[in-house]
Design a protein around this motif. Structure first.
Motif, PDB file in Angstrom:
ATOM      1  N   ARG A 195       0.830  -1.211   0.000  1.00 16.71           N
ATOM      2  CA  ARG A 195       0.000   0.000   0.000  1.00 16.71           C
ATOM      3  C   ARG A 195       0.864   1.260   0.000  1.00 16.71           C
ATOM      4  O   ARG A 195       0.528   2.263  -0.631  1.00 16.71           O
ATOM      5  N   PHE A 196       2.001   1.194   0.684  1.00 11.91           N
ATOM      6  CA  PHE A 196       2.922   2.333   0.673  1.00 11.91           C
ATOM      7  C   PHE A 196       3.477   2.565  -0.731  1.00 11.91           C
ATOM      8  O   PHE A 196       3.527   3.705  -1.216  1.00 11.91           O
ATOM      9  N   GLY A 254       0.996   4.146  -2.916  1.00 16.81           N
ATOM     10  CA  GLY A 254       0.643   5.509  -2.563  1.00 16.81           C
ATOM     11  C   GLY A 254      -0.639   5.643  -1.776  1.00 16.81           C
ATOM     12  O   GLY A 254      -1.121   6.765  -1.555  1.00 16.81           O
ATOM     13  N   THR A 255      -1.212   4.532  -1.314  1.00 21.15           N
ATOM     14  CA  THR A 255      -2.458   4.612  -0.539  1.00 21.15           C
ATOM     15  C   THR A 255      -2.192   4.749   0.957  1.00 21.15           C
ATOM     16  O   THR A 255      -3.135   4.917   1.728  1.00 21.15           O
ATOM     17  N   VAL A 256      -0.935   4.634   1.359  1.00 17.51           N
ATOM     18  CA  VAL A 256      -0.504   4.858   2.737  1.00 17.51           C
ATOM     19  C   VAL A 256       0.613   5.894   2.700  1.00 17.51           C
ATOM     20  O   VAL A 256       1.527   5.792   1.876  1.00 17.51           O
ATOM     21  N   THR A 257       0.551   6.891   3.554  1.00 16.31           N
ATOM     22  CA  THR A 257       1.590   7.921   3.573  1.00 16.31           C
ATOM     23  C   THR A 257       2.869   7.361   4.194  1.00 16.31           C
ATOM     24  O   THR A 257       2.851   6.335   4.887  1.00 16.31           O
ATOM     25  N   GLU A 258       3.965   8.072   3.981  1.00 15.96           N
ATOM     26  CA  GLU A 258       5.226   7.638   4.556  1.00 15.96           C
ATOM     27  C   GLU A 258       5.152   7.632   6.087  1.00 15.96           C
ATOM     28  O   GLU A 258       5.659   6.711   6.733  1.00 15.96           O
ATOM     29  N   HIS A 259       4.497   8.632   6.653  1.00 17.39           N
ATOM     30  CA  HIS A 259       4.354   8.680   8.112  1.00 17.39           C
ATOM     31  C   HIS A 259       3.544   7.491   8.618  1.00 17.39           C
ATOM     32  O   HIS A 259       3.910   6.846   9.616  1.00 17.39           O
ATOM     33  N   GLU A 260       2.440   7.167   7.938  1.00 17.62           N
ATOM     34  CA  GLU A 260       1.614   6.029   8.355  1.00 17.62           C
ATOM     35  C   GLU A 260       2.398   4.719   8.234  1.00 17.62           C
ATOM     36  O   GLU A 260       2.313   3.846   9.100  1.00 17.62           O
ATOM     37  N   TYR A 261       3.151   4.604   7.159  1.00 16.26           N
ATOM     38  CA  TYR A 261       3.936   3.389   6.937  1.00 16.26           C
ATOM     39  C   TYR A 261       4.982   3.221   8.037  1.00 16.26           C
ATOM     40  O   TYR A 261       5.129   2.135   8.622  1.00 16.26           O
ATOM     41  N   ARG A 262       5.692   4.282   8.358  1.00 19.15           N
ATOM     42  CA  ARG A 262       6.713   4.205   9.406  1.00 19.15           C
ATOM     43  C   ARG A 262       6.084   3.862  10.758  1.00 19.15           C
ATOM     44  O   ARG A 262       6.656   3.096  11.546  1.00 19.15           O
TER      45      ARG A 262
END
Length: 777
Positions: free
Chosen positions: A463-464, A467-475
């Protein structure tokens, strides 16, 4: 005697068998999980074989002239051969039916183990990144034609309108790659069973001739290697005997002996004197041989298209090498140097590589096209393929001049290195400093690095990337997983922790995505072993590190615990071995560039407070050249690149490395020369064979012989691990021994991981107490 059919003008030695979208992998794993039946798996496999034949015919290989090899396998071609000739170890006797056959479930059990029955050992296939299963042969092994699958697959092709070429590992290579069974006496050599094995090959050839096979391919890469314990003169004598016997059979297909991965050297005149009809020569790794008696009567199959790498290459030079063989025999055909199982399916499947990189590449389908082109050129003259040769020349020129292929700053830094850049201080001084800094107990416990990659982790990464998950959400998601892994390790009681590597898709690709000079693929899957597939990165230019790669993850992890956390890196040799590496400069130069990038990363980890850094080199043994004369040069640059990467740290920083999939005795001196403070190695599957080499070699650094074979779904019991650990400390001083699994845990599930680690800790407690009791007695 056989009536020899004409050999095809162009062929390949094998083709990828996992499917363009890993259909076989998915079907096999579904069968293991019980979600499809054996019949459904067979249907999927048959569809894949059919699609492969049609695709190869579309690319220019003949449908009825034996140009298409029948080289499919559900798991491994050496395992296939073992099952075909009835070489099933005694501990798996219950899997063999009354008719002497073993079903598909039993076949996979040999590879994966079951209950207390350990699977066959697994090791590298020559100097490739493919792994084969090691047959076990003893005086008690009863050879018979126990499987006719190879015959049935030929008939399947024939019914679809194809006359294919069955492929099987040859009898010499099969026995040279085998190990003595548990029941065999000391000093037993599997090659001594050649006379008993040959009648099975004879029966198989007879069956193939009966159903209409015109040619059969017997793969004998064991003839090009000098790594066997069998004296060379014994191998050559066995070669002459075996192929004289098979050659004089009353009914058989014509025999094509393929010898990939190097030059036949002194085996060539021996093979030329036998009745075989065709001999395959690897002219990518080897050279055009001198005139040899007997070759004029053979079909010489010129392996001039590199089956081991993905570069488009110099087609004109390849054609010249094939033409040069006509000085030795009037009958020459064109082929790949090895099976194409080492390369992905199709460059056209890659949408993100872009130009000009795509124009420099040839995956399996493109290589089949190159074989077809050169076969035409050999038959009709270079003028008939002038356009294709010119296009290849243009791509090569573009590649040589492209920005990034040569970087002055990278080359200048490498040129300025001195001997001091490759050396640390005395080990005894370092050991004392590390013991004071780390305060670890006797038999410290740890893992190799990765923890299971759950579906949730893989979905988050996908999802990262989408592009459906932001970098902040992924981290945030990855940090939560790291925190869970740290808590789990502390609960189990491990002494040195890891962060579990949830952010990493692959131990090489992750670094390739963060280093200049690399590209990665979308669908460039290659079989590593069984259902395990990897996507080797493409190392196309000079290598440098634009910014830190792992420091943030390691620092975050260390902040969660008071226990030491290992920083985890992949070493320069393994990054090269598990990538498709540029072929326009010596490997040693490329390794040095990668080592400098890793040296920078290690320095940043140390500055961030990480006191242990593991630099994995599981591929050190696999790249060892097959010819003894080439060993010293290889070991010089491979060991040197590791030392360059790791030599810049303080005495208090403990450097670990990890090696697997290998017979270590032959490179034990090189492992010592790495000068890592601690080396963890695969040992459980071979039941601690390596510790005797270590004992004999006088190795004095830290050593972690693996006590849990993570390549099998089996959960080892406390007693089993205790026995392995007792064997280790019986051969090596306990102060040197670390306790760890054989390899990373990425492919395992959490339930089996937790239970196995708990058993490992309990076994360690038992052995620690026994050692303490002995000391106090």
């Amino acid at each position: 005697m056989t009536t020899t059919a004409e050999f095809p003008s162009g062929t390949i030695l094998g083709y990828p068998r996992i499917g363009r979208r890993r259909e076989l992998k998915k079907a096999v794993e579904a069968f293991w999980a019980g979600s499809i039946t054996a019949a459904e798996l067979e249907t999927t496999a048959a569809q894949l074989r059919g699609a492969t034949r049609e695709r190869l015919a579309q690319l220019g290989l003949g449908r009825t002239d034996s140009a298409i090899p029948e080289s499919f396998s559900f798991y491994d071609q050496v395992l296939d051969t073992a099952v075909t000739v009835g070489a099933v170890p005694a501990r798996f006797a219950a899997l063999v039916g009354a008719d002497g056959r073993i079903d598909l479930a039993g076949y996979f059990t040999l590879a994966r183990g079951e209950g207390d029955n350990l699977p066959l050992e697994m090791t590298k296939w020559f100097d490739s990144n493919y792994h084969y299963l090691v047959p076990e042969i003893g005086p008690e092994t009863v050879f018979s034609l126990a499987s006719d699958r190879i015959v049935r697959e030929f008939v399947e092709a024939k019914e679809a309108g194809f006359i294919t070429r069955p492929v099987i590992v040859g009898p010499l290579t099969f026995l040279l790659l085998s190990k003595a069974s548990d029941e065999a006496p000391a000093g037993f050599e599997p090659l001594s069973r050649l006379d008993d094995l040959l009648p099975v090959y004879a029966a198989l050839l007879d069956r193939l001739a009966a159903v209409g096979a015109l040619w059969v391919q017997l793969d004998e890469p064991g003839l090009v290697s000098e790594s066997s314990d069998v004296p060379r003169e014994d191998t050559l004598q066995a070669l002459a005997w075996a192929y004289a016997a098979l050659g004089r059979l009353a009914r058989r297909p014509a025999i094509f002996v393929a010898a990939p991965y190097g030059s036949l050297d002194d085996a060539l005149p021996v093979l030329a004197a036998t009745p075989v009809e065709a001999i395959g020569l690897d002219l990518v790794r080897g050279t055009v041989p001198e005139p040899t008696p007997g070759l004029a009567d053979k079909v010489l199959v010129a392996g001039v298209i590199d089956g081991h790498n993905i570069w488009r290459g110099d087609l004109g030079a390849a054609l010249d090498r094939a033409v040069a063989l006509r000085e030795l025999s009037p009958t020459v055909a064109v082929s790949t140097s090895t099976s194409l199982l080492h390369v992905p399916h199709d460059v056209a499947d890659e949408s993100s590589l872009g130009e000009p990189l795509s124009s420099w590449l040839a995956f399996a389908d493109q290589k089949v096209g190159q074989v077809h082109t050169l076969a035409r050129g050999l038959l009709l003259g270079a003028g008939a393929v002038e356009q294709e040769l010119g296009a290849a020349d243009a791509a090569l020129a573009t590649r040589q001049a492209a920005p990034g292929v040569r970087d002055g700053a990278v080359r200048g830094r490498a040129a300025a290195l001195t001997d001091a850049d490759f050396s640390r201080g005395e080990y005894a001084i370092r050991l004392k400093a590390q013991e004071a800094a780390l305060g670890l107990p006797l038999l410290p416990t740890t893992t190799i690095g990765s923890f299971p990659q759950t579906p949730d982790i893989r979905r988050a990464r996908a999802r990262f990337l989408q592009g459906t998950v932001t970098e902040h959400e992924y981290r945030t998601l990855m940090q939560a997983e790291i925190a869970r892994v740290v808590e789990l390790q502390e609960e189990i009681g491990l002494d040195v922790l890891v962060h579990g590597e949830p952010e990493r898709n692959d131990m090489v690709q992750y670094f390739a995505e963060n280093l200049d000079g690399f590209a990665v693929t979308e669908n460039g899957w290659v079989q590593s072993y069984g259902s395990r597939c990897t996507r080797p990165s493409i190392l196309w230019g000079d290598v440098s590190r634009p910014k830190p790669i792992t420091v943030e993850w390691s620092s975050y992890t260390q902040g969660l615990t008071a226990k030491p956390v290992k920083g985890m890196l992949t070493g320069p040799v393994t990054i090269l071995a598990w990538s498709f590496v540029r072929d326009d400069q010596p490997l040693g130069e490329t390794a040095r560039q990668v080592a400098l990038a890793l040296r920078d990363e290690i320095g940043d980890l140390e500055a961030a407070g990480i006191g242990i850094v593991q630099v994995d080199e599981p591929a050190l043994r696999e790249l060892l050249p097959l010819k003894t004369k080439d060993h010293a040069e290889y070991l010089d640059w491979s060991v040197g690149s590791f030392r360059l990467a790791t030599a810049g740290v303080a005495d208090t920083t403990q450097i670990h490395t990890h090696l697997c999939y290998s017979e270590f005795g032959v490179v034990l001196e090189a492992i010592a020369n790495l000068d890592a403070d601690v080396t963890s190695i695969e040992a459980a599957r071979s039941r601690m064979d390596v510790v005797h080499d270590i004992e004999a070699g006088g190795f004095d650094h830290g050593i972690g012989p693996g006590v849990w074979d993570i390549h099998s779904p089996r959960v080892p019991g406390v007693a089993e691990i205790t026995e392995l650990l007792e064997t280790a400390v019986g051969a090596i001083p306990a102060r040197q021994v670390w306790v760890n699994p054989d390899c990373g845990l990425k492919t395992r599930g959490y339930a089996e991981t937790v239970e196995s680690l708990q058993n490992m800790l309990e076994a360690t407690r038992i052995v620690r107490e026994r050692i303490g009791a002995a000391v106090n007695a």
